[in-house]
Design an enzyme around this catalytic site. Structure first.
Site, PDB file in Angstrom:
ATOM      1  N   ARG A 126     -20.368   3.894   9.913  1.00 18.78           N
ATOM      2  CA  ARG A 126     -20.045   2.895  10.944  1.00 18.78           C
ATOM      3  C   ARG A 126     -21.099   1.806  11.008  1.00 18.78           C
ATOM      4  O   ARG A 126     -20.815   0.674  11.397  1.00 18.78           O
ATOM      5  CB  ARG A 126     -19.830   3.589  12.296  1.00 18.78           C
ATOM      6  CG  ARG A 126     -18.460   4.239  12.381  1.00 18.78           C
ATOM      7  CD  ARG A 126     -18.368   5.231  13.497  1.00 18.78           C
ATOM      8  NE  ARG A 126     -18.850   6.534  13.087  1.00 18.78           N
ATOM      9  CZ  ARG A 126     -19.064   7.539  13.916  1.00 18.78           C
ATOM     10  NH1 ARG A 126     -18.854   7.391  15.194  1.00 18.78           N
ATOM     11  NH2 ARG A 126     -19.497   8.697  13.464  1.00 18.78           N
ATOM     12  N   GLU A 143     -27.702  18.183  13.685  1.00 17.06           N
ATOM     13  CA  GLU A 143     -27.682  19.169  14.760  1.00 17.06           C
ATOM     14  C   GLU A 143     -27.944  20.580  14.202  1.00 17.06           C
ATOM     15  O   GLU A 143     -28.708  21.345  14.760  1.00 17.06           O
ATOM     16  CB  GLU A 143     -26.338  19.115  15.467  1.00 17.06           C
ATOM     17  CG  GLU A 143     -26.480  19.441  16.916  1.00 17.06           C
ATOM     18  CD  GLU A 143     -25.219  19.075  17.669  1.00 17.06           C
ATOM     19  OE1 GLU A 143     -24.382  18.339  17.117  1.00 17.06           O
ATOM     20  OE2 GLU A 143     -25.090  19.556  18.803  1.00 17.06           O
TER      21      GLU A 143
HETATM   22  P1  AMP Z   1     -28.205  11.272  15.902  1.00 18.62           P
HETATM   23  O1  AMP Z   1     -28.801  11.411  14.540  1.00 18.62           O
HETATM   24  O2  AMP Z   1     -28.187  12.578  16.674  1.00 18.62           O
HETATM   25  O3  AMP Z   1     -28.840  10.154  16.707  1.00 18.62           O
HETATM   26  O4  AMP Z   1     -26.672  10.939  15.714  1.00 18.62           O
HETATM   27  C1  AMP Z   1     -26.296   9.659  15.403  1.00 18.62           C
HETATM   28  C2  AMP Z   1     -25.141   9.595  14.445  1.00 18.62           C
HETATM   29  O5  AMP Z   1     -24.123  10.568  14.718  1.00 18.62           O
HETATM   30  C3  AMP Z   1     -24.514   8.237  14.554  1.00 18.62           C
HETATM   31  O6  AMP Z   1     -24.286   7.744  13.245  1.00 18.62           O
HETATM   32  C4  AMP Z   1     -23.243   8.473  15.323  1.00 18.62           C
HETATM   33  O7  AMP Z   1     -22.197   7.742  14.754  1.00 18.62           O
HETATM   34  C5  AMP Z   1     -22.971   9.974  15.266  1.00 18.62           C
HETATM   35  N1  AMP Z   1     -22.765  10.580  16.621  1.00 18.62           N
HETATM   36  C6  AMP Z   1     -23.605  11.460  17.247  1.00 18.62           C
HETATM   37  N2  AMP Z   1     -23.123  11.832  18.449  1.00 18.62           N
HETATM   38  C7  AMP Z   1     -21.955  11.169  18.609  1.00 18.62           C
HETATM   39  C8  AMP Z   1     -20.973  11.104  19.672  1.00 18.62           C
HETATM   40  N3  AMP Z   1     -21.098  11.805  20.824  1.00 18.62           N
HETATM   41  N4  AMP Z   1     -19.901  10.297  19.507  1.00 18.62           N
HETATM   42  C9  AMP Z   1     -19.763   9.574  18.357  1.00 18.62           C
HETATM   43  N5  AMP Z   1     -20.634   9.579  17.341  1.00 18.62           N
HETATM   44  C10 AMP Z   1     -21.727  10.377  17.444  1.00 18.62           C
END
Ligand code: AMP
Length: 182
Positions: free
Chosen positions: A65, A102
């Site tokens: 995205r 995660e």
């Molecule tokens: P993070 O590495 O945990 O900051 O996760 C970020 C990535 O995961 C981004 O590229 C987001 O598109 C996706 N992402 C994580 N959580 C969500 C959520 N609740 N809704 C949509 N996309 C998410």
């Protein structure tokens, strides 16, 4: 447009899917925002705004995205675009880094000549949650000598602490709207 109006317009354009991809997660789906011409333009304009008239050489976007939003931002800033991709997708000499998901780790990659040392770069993605993805991207950019000026997102999930993680790396974070929870 006032910030309250902008917040309302962007919030209304984002679809929330409960319990996707697993129970307890509220998935913030930006495909509805991308498909809404006015909302898409507003989001991109607002991401671009602080950098208009400043020297930004490259915009880096994370698969997938971040490519859509980052490409539009790069075009508007007359900057180059740098794709940061999942392992095994890029054809030329590259740098790679492990980043935390995660559950477990994955690797992301960038061409080693995508940014020249000292070039001013902004990082763009749709959403910051735990900040693991953005942290990997910032480290990758710094590895090849980029000056990472900021990390910019449409959505912040502040309860997950990602923005603080990136700011601890010395990179300012800018987000357009926040959602509570996961
Ligand atoms: P993070 O590495 O945990 O900051 O996760 C970020 C990535 O995961 C981004 O590229 C987001 O598109 C996706 N992402 C994580 N959580 C969500 C959520 N609740 N809704 C949509 N996309 C998410």
């Amino acid at each position: 447009m006032t910030s309250a109006t902008l917040d309302k317009a962007l919030r209304a354009a984002i679809r929330t899917i409960p319990d996707y991809p697993k129970p307890g997660i509220q998935f913030r789906d930006i495909t509805t925002l991308l498909g809404d011409a006015r909302a898409f333009r507003r989001a991109v304009d607002e991401l671009v705004h602080p950098w208009a008239g400043q020297r930004i050489e490259k915009v880096a976007g994370m698969e997938a995205r971040g490519f859509i939003l980052g490409g539009a931002v790069a075009h508007q800033l007359s900057a180059g675009f740098v794709p940061i991709r999942k392992k095994g997708k890029l054809p030329h000499a590259k740098v790679s880094i492990a980043y935390s998901l995660e559950y477990g780790v994955d690797e992301m990659e960038m061409h080693e000549d995508a940014v020249a040392p000292g070039e001013r770069v902004i990082l763009v993605d749709d959403l910051i949650a735990t900040g693991g993805t953005a942290e990997g991207a910032v480290k990758l950019l710094k590895k090849i000598g980029a000056d990472v000026v900021a990390a910019c997102f449409v959505i912040d999930l502040p309860d997950l602490g990602g923005a603080r993680k990136i700011e601890a790396l010395g990179v300012p974070v800018r987000t357009l709207i926040t959602f509570g929870g996961h």
